[in-house]
Design a protein around this motif. Structure first.
Motif, PDB file in Angstrom:
ATOM      1  N   ARG A  45      51.847 -36.192 -39.501  1.00 30.46           N
ATOM      2  CA  ARG A  45      51.648 -37.538 -40.040  1.00 30.46           C
ATOM      3  C   ARG A  45      52.389 -38.591 -39.233  1.00 30.46           C
ATOM      4  NH1 ARG A  45      54.096 -38.276 -45.728  1.00 30.46           N
ATOM      5  NH2 ARG A  45      53.657 -36.036 -45.666  1.00 30.46           N
ATOM      6  N   TYR A  46      53.585 -38.235 -38.746  1.00 30.26           N
ATOM      7  CA  TYR A  46      54.421 -39.227 -38.071  1.00 30.26           C
ATOM      8  C   TYR A  46      54.640 -38.917 -36.586  1.00 30.26           C
ATOM      9  CZ  TYR A  46      55.381 -40.607 -42.868  1.00 30.26           C
ATOM     10  OH  TYR A  46      55.241 -41.011 -44.170  1.00 30.26           O
ATOM     11  N   TYR A  47      53.783 -38.102 -36.003  1.00 29.59           N
ATOM     12  CA  TYR A  47      54.002 -37.706 -34.604  1.00 29.59           C
ATOM     13  C   TYR A  47      53.975 -38.903 -33.659  1.00 29.59           C
ATOM     14  CZ  TYR A  47      54.136 -34.530 -30.635  1.00 29.59           C
ATOM     15  OH  TYR A  47      54.517 -33.848 -29.511  1.00 29.59           O
ATOM     16  N   LYS A  57      47.578 -32.769 -35.025  1.00 20.25           N
ATOM     17  CA  LYS A  57      46.837 -32.506 -36.257  1.00 20.25           C
ATOM     18  C   LYS A  57      47.285 -31.159 -36.823  1.00 20.25           C
ATOM     19  CE  LYS A  57      42.763 -35.056 -34.667  1.00 20.25           C
ATOM     20  NZ  LYS A  57      41.309 -34.992 -34.362  1.00 20.25           N
ATOM     21  N   TYR A  58      47.320 -31.071 -38.132  1.00 21.10           N
ATOM     22  CA  TYR A  58      47.712 -29.827 -38.786  1.00 21.10           C
ATOM     23  C   TYR A  58      46.678 -29.459 -39.839  1.00 21.10           C
ATOM     24  CZ  TYR A  58      50.290 -26.572 -41.780  1.00 21.10           C
ATOM     25  OH  TYR A  58      50.661 -25.477 -42.520  1.00 21.10           O
ATOM     26  N   ARG A  59      46.262 -28.215 -39.820  1.00 22.16           N
ATOM     27  CA  ARG A  59      45.296 -27.724 -40.806  1.00 22.16           C
ATOM     28  C   ARG A  59      45.808 -26.408 -41.383  1.00 22.16           C
ATOM     29  NH1 ARG A  59      41.645 -23.913 -41.317  1.00 22.16           N
ATOM     30  NH2 ARG A  59      42.089 -23.146 -39.211  1.00 22.16           N
ATOM     31  N   ARG A  60      45.952 -26.366 -42.699  1.00 25.25           N
ATOM     32  CA  ARG A  60      46.362 -25.129 -43.374  1.00 25.25           C
ATOM     33  C   ARG A  60      45.116 -24.403 -43.874  1.00 25.25           C
ATOM     34  NH1 ARG A  60      51.035 -23.903 -47.874  1.00 25.25           N
ATOM     35  NH2 ARG A  60      50.278 -21.847 -48.469  1.00 25.25           N
ATOM     36  N   GLY A  61      44.966 -23.148 -43.494  1.00 24.67           N
ATOM     37  CA  GLY A  61      43.842 -22.347 -43.931  1.00 24.67           C
ATOM     38  C   GLY A  61      44.292 -21.235 -44.851  1.00 24.67           C
ATOM     39  N   PRO A  62      43.360 -20.513 -45.439  1.00 25.97           N
ATOM     40  CA  PRO A  62      43.727 -19.436 -46.368  1.00 25.97           C
ATOM     41  C   PRO A  62      44.477 -18.286 -45.699  1.00 25.97           C
ATOM     42  CG  PRO A  62      41.362 -19.458 -45.931  1.00 25.97           C
ATOM     43  CD  PRO A  62      41.908 -20.705 -45.354  1.00 25.97           C
ATOM     44  N   LEU A  67      48.170 -25.931 -35.655  1.00 26.86           N
ATOM     45  CA  LEU A  67      48.639 -27.215 -35.138  1.00 26.86           C
ATOM     46  C   LEU A  67      47.851 -27.477 -33.864  1.00 26.86           C
ATOM     47  CD1 LEU A  67      52.544 -27.036 -35.304  1.00 26.86           C
ATOM     48  CD2 LEU A  67      51.138 -28.760 -36.439  1.00 26.86           C
ATOM     49  N   TYR A  68      47.356 -28.705 -33.707  1.00 29.30           N
ATOM     50  CA  TYR A  68      46.605 -29.031 -32.504  1.00 29.30           C
ATOM     51  C   TYR A  68      47.163 -30.315 -31.915  1.00 29.30           C
ATOM     52  CZ  TYR A  68      42.699 -29.628 -29.281  1.00 29.30           C
ATOM     53  OH  TYR A  68      41.932 -29.778 -28.145  1.00 29.30           O
ATOM     54  N   ASP A 144      50.310 -17.555 -39.092  1.00 31.86           N
ATOM     55  CA  ASP A 144      49.876 -16.992 -40.365  1.00 31.86           C
ATOM     56  C   ASP A 144      50.263 -17.957 -41.482  1.00 31.86           C
ATOM     57  OD1 ASP A 144      48.857 -14.736 -39.168  1.00 31.86           O
ATOM     58  OD2 ASP A 144      50.654 -13.509 -39.538  1.00 31.86           O
ATOM     59  N   THR A 145      49.354 -18.175 -42.408  1.00 30.66           N
ATOM     60  CA  THR A 145      49.639 -19.087 -43.509  1.00 30.66           C
ATOM     61  C   THR A 145      50.801 -18.584 -44.365  1.00 30.66           C
ATOM     62  OG1 THR A 145      47.377 -19.948 -43.526  1.00 30.66           O
ATOM     63  CG2 THR A 145      48.647 -20.184 -45.566  1.00 30.66           C
ATOM     64  N   ALA A 146      50.936 -17.279 -44.468  1.00 26.69           N
ATOM     65  CA  ALA A 146      52.087 -16.728 -45.203  1.00 26.69           C
ATOM     66  C   ALA A 146      53.398 -17.128 -44.538  1.00 26.69           C
ATOM     67  CB  ALA A 146      51.975 -15.209 -45.282  1.00 26.69           C
ATOM     68  N   LEU A 147      53.362 -17.305 -43.223  1.00 24.28           N
ATOM     69  CA  LEU A 147      54.567 -17.688 -42.491  1.00 24.28           C
ATOM     70  C   LEU A 147      54.927 -19.143 -42.768  1.00 24.28           C
ATOM     71  CD1 LEU A 147      56.662 -16.732 -40.382  1.00 24.28           C
ATOM     72  CD2 LEU A 147      55.137 -17.631 -38.618  1.00 24.28           C
TER      73      LEU A 147
END
Length: 206
Positions: A45-47, A57-62, A67-68, A144-147
């Protein structure tokens, strides 16, 4: 700066030296976030406060989260390579600083080719770098999303709220004249090929 020093691994070296304290109030926000997931979203958000020439950009998946990092505007090739390398390596250092021994192996895909000093990348424990694996200029980090759901040791809700409010205030000021002056100063410092045009600055300011 690489030509002046006679070295071409300055991006990696600088990336290894970047600390959360280098990002001032944003770094404080990361430190006080409840989880790595929240911290990554905060950074994305504040990069612009960290580097106005790049966007994150950050996208959380299942199952996996990404991070891109990509350029916000056109940059000279040497400057772009330098900034991507700094971004990729510093991201690893800061993720590792928050998770420590809990950090499990993860993937880092970069658009630039494998450098002659690739052995130094193998010293970045847990990060598996894949060179020339992105079709467009950028860096893609897959965790990993768990991470990313792991808690951050120094989480503090009230301190985080203060940091976010300050970041919002700073982000609003980015479009003011003082912000443009800082951006031009940065390009003078980092670029050895060319300076930004009026059109490039206008694109950054939207």
């Amino acid at each position: 700066c690489a030509r002046a020093s006679g070295r071409d691994d300055l991006g990696l070296l600088l990336g290894r030296e970047v600390k959360l304290s280098s990002h001032e109030i944003l770094g404080f926000g990361i430190l006080t976030s409840p989880t790595l997931d929240y911290a990554l979203g905060l950074v994305a958000r504040y990069y612009r406060l960290v580097n106005p020439w790049m966007q994150l950009k950050y996208r959380r998946g299942p199952e996996q989260s990404e991070l891109y990092l990509q350029p916000r505007t056109e940059l000279p090739p040497t400057t772009l390579r330098f900034l991507l390398e700094v971004g990729a390596v510093s991201a690893h250092q800061q993720i590792k600083s928050q998770l420590g021994a809990r950090l499990t192996p993860y993937e880092v895909h970069v658009s630039y080719g494998e450098p002659r000093y690739a052995a130094q990348y193998r010293e970045l424990r847990r990060a598996r770098f894949h060179f020339a694996s992105e079709p467009l200029p950028g860096v893609r980090i897959v965790l990993d999303t768990a991470l990313v759901a792991q808690a951050i040791p120094m989480a503090n809700r009230s301190a985080l709220k203060m940091a976010e409010a300050r970041c919002e205030e700073m982000l609003r000021k980015v479009t003011q004249v003082s912000g443009v002056t800082q951006w031009v100063t940065m390009m003078l410092r980092e670029s050895t090929d060319s300076l930004p045009t009026r059109e490039e600055l206008a694109r950054l300011l939207n």
